[in-house]
Design an enzyme around this catalytic site. Structure first.
Site, PDB file in Angstrom:
ATOM      1  CG  ASP A  85      -1.215   1.661   7.296  1.00  0.00           C
ATOM      2  OD1 ASP A  85      -1.944   1.543   6.306  1.00  0.00           O
ATOM      3  OD2 ASP A  85      -0.677   2.735   7.634  1.00  0.00           O
ATOM      4  CB  THR A  89      -1.283   5.913   2.780  1.00  0.00           C
ATOM      5  OG1 THR A  89      -1.656   6.685   1.640  1.00  0.00           O
ATOM      6  CG2 THR A  89      -1.291   6.783   4.014  1.00  0.00           C
ATOM      7  CG  ASP A 146      -1.949   1.053   1.210  1.00  0.00           C
ATOM      8  OD1 ASP A 146      -2.251   1.532   0.107  1.00  0.00           O
ATOM      9  OD2 ASP A 146      -2.466   1.404   2.278  1.00  0.00           O
TER      10      ASP A 146
END
Length: 792
Positions: free
Chosen positions: A541, A309, A307
């Site tokens: 996350d 971010t 991912d």
């Protein structure tokens, strides 16, 4: 609000939570969440598992037999019982301490209301009727009933397999193991401890075990084959030694000497030690291994889906600019939107920090942010209108002029959100409807300083990195391109991804950067890569990563990520550093690659021991002169130490960056079988040429045994030299030390007396060395041929 609490028998104010007295009463009644942090093996289980093993039982029986003969020195192999048990226990206890310590650090800590204060608490501190707050990304840790809910959507896919989030209202049950996809709420705990579903889930997910391990399955297959070979070879050896004209103690010594080296006693031990040390090493880097087979899986990873971010960029955002598209004063609107969410995501938090003074507007309806919708909204009373904040390309029509500005800004690697006004409540059916663009909210994100070097590592290790994000494709591509990721110049908009699985697999396999990806698409993309034969690691996350993390071969979560991601991931990077991942992958490769190396040593020994026992036993079985076994137990013990045991332990700890491949059993046996056969034949020939027959004296038998042992050790050392390639200075030193120790055993008078060796017959020693030289040539040729076949 007050609700009756059946277990405790007293009323609970859900607005303030339990009082200290109510908590104490529930603790007295045993209504606590008494679930271990993780289901690691107890100390007694570790001791029992390392002492009471099949191999220790075999060696124990053989040790007792040798002790009855009075030749105590021949019982040196009994030290392996102690070594196997002590080393295995120490390493597993170290791994247990590391895992338990990191589990406490990385555990989910729910927010609990007590005495009017909400604070994080450890899961084992929760009692029945506790009032627990949840927001997007939070895991439901115990079963309960909702007492407050604001646009709450709960994802129960980990329990039911249903991927669509379920909208929850006050009074609805929530089950542990589910997680909040959007909105926020409060629930009262109804089932805690082992009654809750989470207890069973944690017991299965966090067990210290090697289940579903390709490596362990391969070793078990090899051991099963060896067991079948041991039965006839062992029976023949026993018959041969006991049916000859030797005295009973001598026959028993020969029998034990034949049986002891057949058992690959250190292979399982070295495997367990390598995994345990891997756990400890990763623990030092603040990396929590939730499932031990994950270390093996990391060694096989060839695709990392990351991912953007929180992985390539820092998880925090900064409001860089608000570009107004109309004359509206947007500052109070942004402040009100941020204040309306009690658990803001990173984007809203950046807005809140920039606009902390919120107007006291009445909230009529809320639409929390969802990764699937990619927008959030609030309807305010008092004529303040209905507002949405989200992705411009989702909220606006394709021809809207504001999209061009948003696209240009996003191409610089910035995150762009649209603030828009809508005509109806944000929670109405079909919301948001037509959107009037009011402003572009530009957020700045910082690229992690170690992201570029991490991507370089994966490129050097032939691991493909694919960036999968919910952000605008051009924005994601700009960040990936700044880090030098190949293929970043051709981003893929996930809204245009094909739905057919084969077409999807082709697109995902060829692409590098993907934007506007929904949680369901992330999951589908991971599955598509797996169908193409890739071993996929997924890092993330956020709550939008949970499904993909669960389905990936290896799920890697950041320690600061949502509780839901940490609960489903096999690996948790507690230091939140993407740069830790190369060390994790390298550790997996070191463990698996080195186990394959040392397996060659142990299995070569087993092969030549079984074949040598057959060669020695067959003449007596077919009516020819029975041959005594050429070695004593002390001979095979010391040979095992110098050519296998000590070198294998050192090699198992060495660096190894080769990616693990399937076909472990085939590759190991391709080396071990021909090498073991060559050594067995060479030793047998050397022994036959030196053995003077049944009429030989004890001194002649010792010299014949010495000649065979010279051939055995020289050949086995060459196998060690082959397995140790490619060479480094310490490997050369290791081989030299082992060879030197072996030579000293034949040279030093005390050692010769201790091990009953006599190399005084130079002719026999010369013949032994010639046999060893021939064996070395054949071993080298078989190794080179095996490499060619493997390459093909």
């Amino acid at each position: 609000m007050v609700t009756e609490a059946a277990p405790g028998g007293d009323a609970v104010d859900v607005g303030r939570g339990l009082t200290a007295g109510q908590v104490a009463r529930r603790v007295e009644l045993g209504l606590t969440n008494d679930v271990p942090v993780r289901a690691s093996r107890s100390v007694w289980d570790i001791v029992r598992g390392n002492v009471f093993t099949r191999i220790n039982a075999i060696f124990g029986v053989l040790f007792v037999i040798i002790m009855t003969t009075g030749y105590w020195l021949d019982g040196m192999f009994g030290l392996l019982i102690v070594a196997n048990s002590v080393v295995g226990m120490v390493q597993e206890l170290r791994a247990k301490r590391t895992l338990d310590r990191l589990s406490i650090v990385g555990q989910v800590r729910p927010v609990v209301r007590r005495d009017g204060t909400a604070a994080e608490r450890a899961p084992d501190e929760i009692v029945a009727d506790d009032v627990i707050e949840v927001g997007a990304g939070d895991q439901v840790v115990v079963d309960g009933v909702l007492v407050e809910a604001v646009a709450l959507e709960v994802d129960e896919s980990l329990l039911t397999g249903e991927s669509d989030p379920v909208v929850k209202q006050v009074g609805d049950p929530v089950m542990s193991g589910s997680f909040v996809a959007a909105g926020n709420g409060v629930y009262r705990a109804t089932k805690v401890g082992r009654e809750a579903y989470a207890a069973r889930l944690a017991a299965e997910a966090g067990r210290f075990t090697l289940v579903n391990s390709q490596l362990r399955n391969g070793i078990n297959t090899i051991l099963k084959v060896i067991t079948y070979l041991l039965v006839p070879a062992g029976a023949l050896s026993i018959y041969n030694q006991l049916s000859g004209d030797q005295a009973l103690p001598e026959a028993l010594r020969g029998m034990v000497a034949a049986l002891v080296p057949m058992v690959p006693e250190g292979l399982v031990l070295i495997t367990s030690i390598a995994f345990a040390i891997g756990v400890v090493r990763l623990g030092r880097r603040q990396c929590l291994v939730n499932e031990l087979p994950a270390i093996e899986g990391l060694a096989r990873v060839d695709v990392v889906c990351a991912d953007k971010t929180g992985t390539l960029t820092e998880n925090t955002l900064r409001l860089a600019e608000v570009r107004r598209l109309t004359g509206d004063d947007v500052a109070p609107v942004l402040a009100a939107l941020a204040a309306a969410d009690p658990r803001p995501n990173a984007s809203l938090e950046a807005v809140r920090v920039a606009h902390p003074d919120s107007p006291q507007w009445t909230i009529e309806a809320v639409a929390p942010f969802s990764s699937a919708r990619k927008w959030s909204g609030v309807s305010f009373g008092g004529g303040h209108g209905h507002w949405v904040l989200g992705a411009p390309d989702v909220l606006l029509t394709p021809e809207h002029p504001a999209l061009a500005d948003a696209d240009t800004i996003g191409a610089r690697g910035l995150r762009v959100l649209l603030l828009g006004r809508v005509d109806s409540r944000v929670d109405s059916e079909g919301a948001p409807g037509p959107v009037t663009a009011v402003a572009l909210v530009v957020l700045e994100q910082t690229v992690r300083p170690d992201a570029a070097s991490t991507l370089d590592f994966f490129a050097a290790q032939d691991v493909t990195v694919k960036v999968i994000s919910g952000d605008n494709p051009r924005s994601v591509a700009a960040v990936a391109g700044s880090l030098g990721l190949p293929g970043a110049e051709n981003p893929v908009d996930a809204r245009n991804l094909p739905t057919e699985q084969e077409d999807l697999a082709s697109t995902v396999d060829s692409g590098t950067v993907f934007g506007r990806v929904t949680p369901a698409q992330k999951r589908a993309m991971v599955g598509a890569l797996q169908e193409r034969g890739h071993t996929v690691a997924m890092t993330g996350d956020g709550v939008n990563d949970v499904l993909a993390l669960k389905d990936a071969d290896i799920g890697v979560a950041m320690g600061a990520g949502s509780p839901a991601t940490r609960s489903v991931a096999q690996i948790v990077l507690l230091d939140n550093r993407f740069a830790t991942l190369p060390h994790v992958v390298a550790e997996g490769r070191r463990v698996i690659g080195n186990i394959e190396r040392v397996a060659n040593l142990f299995l070569t020994k087993t092969v030549y021991s079984v074949l040598l026992a057959l060669m020695v036993g067959i003449p007596g079985l077919i009516g020819l002169e029975a041959l005594p076994y050429p070695f004593l137990p002390r001979h095979v013990t010391i040979t095992g130490w110098f050519t296998i045991g000590l070198p294998a332990f050192v090699l198992s700890l060495a660096p190894n960056h080769e990616r693990a491949r399937t076909g472990f059993v085939r590759r190991v046996m391709r080396m071990a079988v021909p090498a073991g056969a060559v050594i067995a034949v060479a030793c047998f020939v050397s022994y036959l040429l030196a053995y003077a027959g049944t009429a030989s004296t004890d001194a002649e038998r010792v010299r014949a045994s010495t000649a065979a042992l010279i051939t055995l050790i020289a050949s086995a050392l060459w196998v060690l030299a082959v397995v140790a390639r490619p060479y480094a200075w310490w490997k050369i030193a290791l081989i030299t030390v082992m060879a030197g120790a072996s030579v000293l055993m034949f040279v030093l008078p005390p050692a010769r007396a201790l091990f009953l060796l006599d190399p005084s017959d130079t002719r026999q020693v010369g013949v032994a060395l010639v046999c060893a030289a021939a064996a070395i040539v054949l071993i080298e040729l078989s190794w080179r041929l095996g490499n060619r076949l493997t390459a093909r």
